[in-house]
Design an enzyme around this catalytic site. Structure first.
Site, mmCIF file in Angstrom:
data_model
loop_
_atom_site.group_PDB
_atom_site.id
_atom_site.type_symbol
_atom_site.label_atom_id
_atom_site.label_comp_id
_atom_site.label_asym_id
_atom_site.label_seq_id
_atom_site.Cartn_x
_atom_site.Cartn_y
_atom_site.Cartn_z
ATOM 1 N N THR A 140 -11.768 0.785 4.302
ATOM 2 C CA THR A 140 -10.675 0.374 3.999
ATOM 3 C C THR A 140 -10.661 -0.877 3.608
ATOM 4 O O THR A 140 -11.793 -1.675 4.095
ATOM 5 C CB THR A 140 -9.697 0.622 5.392
ATOM 6 O OG1 THR A 140 -8.591 -0.412 4.857
ATOM 7 C CG2 THR A 140 -10.235 -0.141 6.672
ATOM 8 N N ASP A 141 -9.763 -1.446 2.670
ATOM 9 C CA ASP A 141 -9.924 -2.707 2.429
ATOM 10 C C ASP A 141 -9.394 -3.767 3.476
ATOM 11 O O ASP A 141 -9.572 -4.956 3.344
ATOM 12 C CB ASP A 141 -9.032 -3.247 0.919
ATOM 13 C CG ASP A 141 -7.480 -2.609 1.445
ATOM 14 O OD1 ASP A 141 -7.058 -2.303 2.424
ATOM 15 O OD2 ASP A 141 -6.796 -2.927 0.489
ATOM 16 N N GLU A 142 -8.906 -3.180 4.758
ATOM 17 C CA GLU A 142 -8.266 -4.216 5.435
ATOM 18 C C GLU A 142 -9.424 -5.006 6.545
ATOM 19 O O GLU A 142 -8.996 -5.849 7.110
ATOM 20 C CB GLU A 142 -7.443 -3.325 6.693
ATOM 21 C CG GLU A 142 -6.360 -2.626 5.849
ATOM 22 C CD GLU A 142 -5.087 -2.025 7.025
ATOM 23 O OE1 GLU A 142 -5.088 -2.697 7.935
ATOM 24 O OE2 GLU A 142 -4.640 -1.234 6.614
ATOM 25 N N TYR A 165 -7.710 -2.030 14.583
ATOM 26 C CA TYR A 165 -8.012 -1.114 13.551
ATOM 27 C C TYR A 165 -9.106 -1.595 12.586
ATOM 28 O O TYR A 165 -10.194 -0.963 12.480
ATOM 29 C CB TYR A 165 -6.766 -0.551 12.804
ATOM 30 C CG TYR A 165 -7.059 0.186 11.471
ATOM 31 C CD1 TYR A 165 -7.847 1.496 11.673
ATOM 32 C CD2 TYR A 165 -6.657 -0.381 10.426
ATOM 33 C CE1 TYR A 165 -8.228 2.112 10.339
ATOM 34 C CE2 TYR A 165 -7.126 0.436 9.096
ATOM 35 C CZ TYR A 165 -7.820 1.784 9.283
ATOM 36 O OH TYR A 165 -8.201 2.360 8.219
ATOM 37 N N LYS A 169 -13.204 -0.611 12.164
ATOM 38 C CA LYS A 169 -13.544 -0.274 10.761
ATOM 39 C C LYS A 169 -14.772 -1.054 10.200
ATOM 40 O O LYS A 169 -15.643 -0.803 9.895
ATOM 41 C CB LYS A 169 -12.488 0.067 9.613
ATOM 42 C CG LYS A 169 -11.203 1.095 9.963
ATOM 43 C CD LYS A 169 -12.146 2.592 10.001
ATOM 44 C CE LYS A 169 -12.394 2.952 8.767
ATOM 45 N NZ LYS A 169 -12.818 4.379 8.709
#
Ligand code: NAD
Length: 337
Positions: A140-142, A165, A169
């Protein structure tokens, strides 16, 4: 020639259940084994259309279960892993981070390590016939943290995850990276922006807005609704994964995003406008929008620079937010009615 056999993890979730039918349709000589624990987020009805497809089978199980994963590798002689399985909801990670650490970090390590042992003799040395076996990690870009008003995340942006989260990741991305640098394993990672489209779990923002609107309930928007995400239609993500899986350079990461930055309030208003047309009622659905307390540590803005996947692999998003959201609303109206 032997058909390719791919282990897809988390295929009963939102993105995996869009990816598997797309992939089976695109590649006639590929078999997919879908390993999914069927947490609250997994839903086999999302895969009904391919449940009896001769190149598809489903195994209920946990990616953290070493014996199971080793057994599957032995029986199926996988040519590749495409790894979607994760705990994926930021709000849940704030209340209950344990499962995120377990599945996202340990589960990814477990899959990678079993794959390495099956495919490689030692560092930089593949077993005969395993030279092109690939591990594709979906992320993810998070992991990049948050942006201010300007700027975009590139593949070189330093990691700065802010939620349990995104931290889990980010950790999994680093473990995948280390298996390339330490063992020379054939890995690729894709970091995508927020997805939307059919089959997303009810708890996520867009299905929640649609459902609450047509149920006549308040439509909850965090804080002032100004948080910005870069929205990508799920099938465009699947096409990007496919390209990177087939053609991406081993050890590289690729950002995927469609240059569709929208804030949460715009999204709620747009959905209400479209619902006003598709399912008219007295007054506008917009009257149901209500602001609620912000999420702790809520990242302000995410936005992706997708120029690497565009220029190196020729990827381009087919949908913009306005075309994709219409398709999404049509799908959910059919589901909820
Ligand atoms: P999802 O929550 O809808 O689905 C996750 C799936 O994984 C579910 O079917 C669940 O049952 C399964 N799963 C969970 N724990 C498992 C375990 N221990 N063993 C086996 N299966 C398990 O998630 P999603 O939105 O489809 O996301 C898929 C991947 O894409 C995730 O890795 C996520 O981080 C990443 N991603 C998602 C988005 C997004 O906007 N949804 C954006 C970028 C990246």
């Amino acid at each position: 020639m032997k058909d390719k056999v791919i282990l897809v993890t988390g295929g009963a979730g939102f993105i995996g259940s869009n990816f598997i039918p797309y992939f089976l349709d695109s590649y006639k000589y590929t078999k997919i084994i879908n390993l999914d624990k069927l947490t609250y987020a997994g839903d086999l009805s999302n895969l009904e259309e391919i449940s009896s497809h001769s190149n598809y089978s489903f195994i209920e199980g946990d990616i953290c279960d070493r014996n199971l994963v080793e057994h599957l590798f032995k029986v199926h002689d996988f040519d590749a892993v495409i790894h979607f399985a994760a705990e994926s909801h930021v709000d849940n990670s704030i209340k209950n981070p344990d499962a995120f650490i377990q599945t996202n970090i340990f589960g990814t390590f477990n899959l990678l390590d079993v794959a390495k042992n099956c495919w490689m003799v030692g560092a930089n040395e593949f077993k005969k016939g395993c030279e092109s076996k690939r591990f594709h990690h979906i992320s993810t870009d998070e992991v990049y943290g948050t942006l201010g008003e300007v700027g975009l995340f590139t593949e070189d942006t330093p990691y700065a995850p802010n939620s349990p989260y995104s931290a889990s990741k980010a950790s999994s991305d680093f473990i995948v990276r280390s298996y390339f640098h330490t063992y020379g394993m054939n890995v690729v990672t894709t970091n995508c922006s927020n997805n939307y489209g059919p089959k997303q779990h009810n708890e996520k923002l867009i299905p929640t807005i649609i459902r609450k609107a047509i149920n006549g309930e308040q439509i909850p928007i965090y804080g002032d609704g100004k948080n910005i995400r870069d929205w990508l239609y799920v099938l465009d993500h699947c096409k990007g994964i496919d390209l990177v899986f087939q053609k991406g350079k081993s050890g590289d990461t690729y950002n995927i995003g469609g240059y569709n930055e929208r804030d949460n309030l715009y999204i709620a208003n747009k959905i209400c406008e479209l619902l006003d047309k598709a399912k008219p009622k007295q007054g506008s659905y917009k009257e149901q929008i209500a602001f609620v307390n912000d999420r702790p540590g809520h990242d302000f803005r995410y936005a992706i620079d997708a120029s690497k996947i565009e220029t190196e692999l020729g990827w381009v998003a087919d949908e913009n937010f306005e075309t994709g959201i219409q398709k999404t609303i049509d799908w959910y109206l059919n589901k909820y009615n």
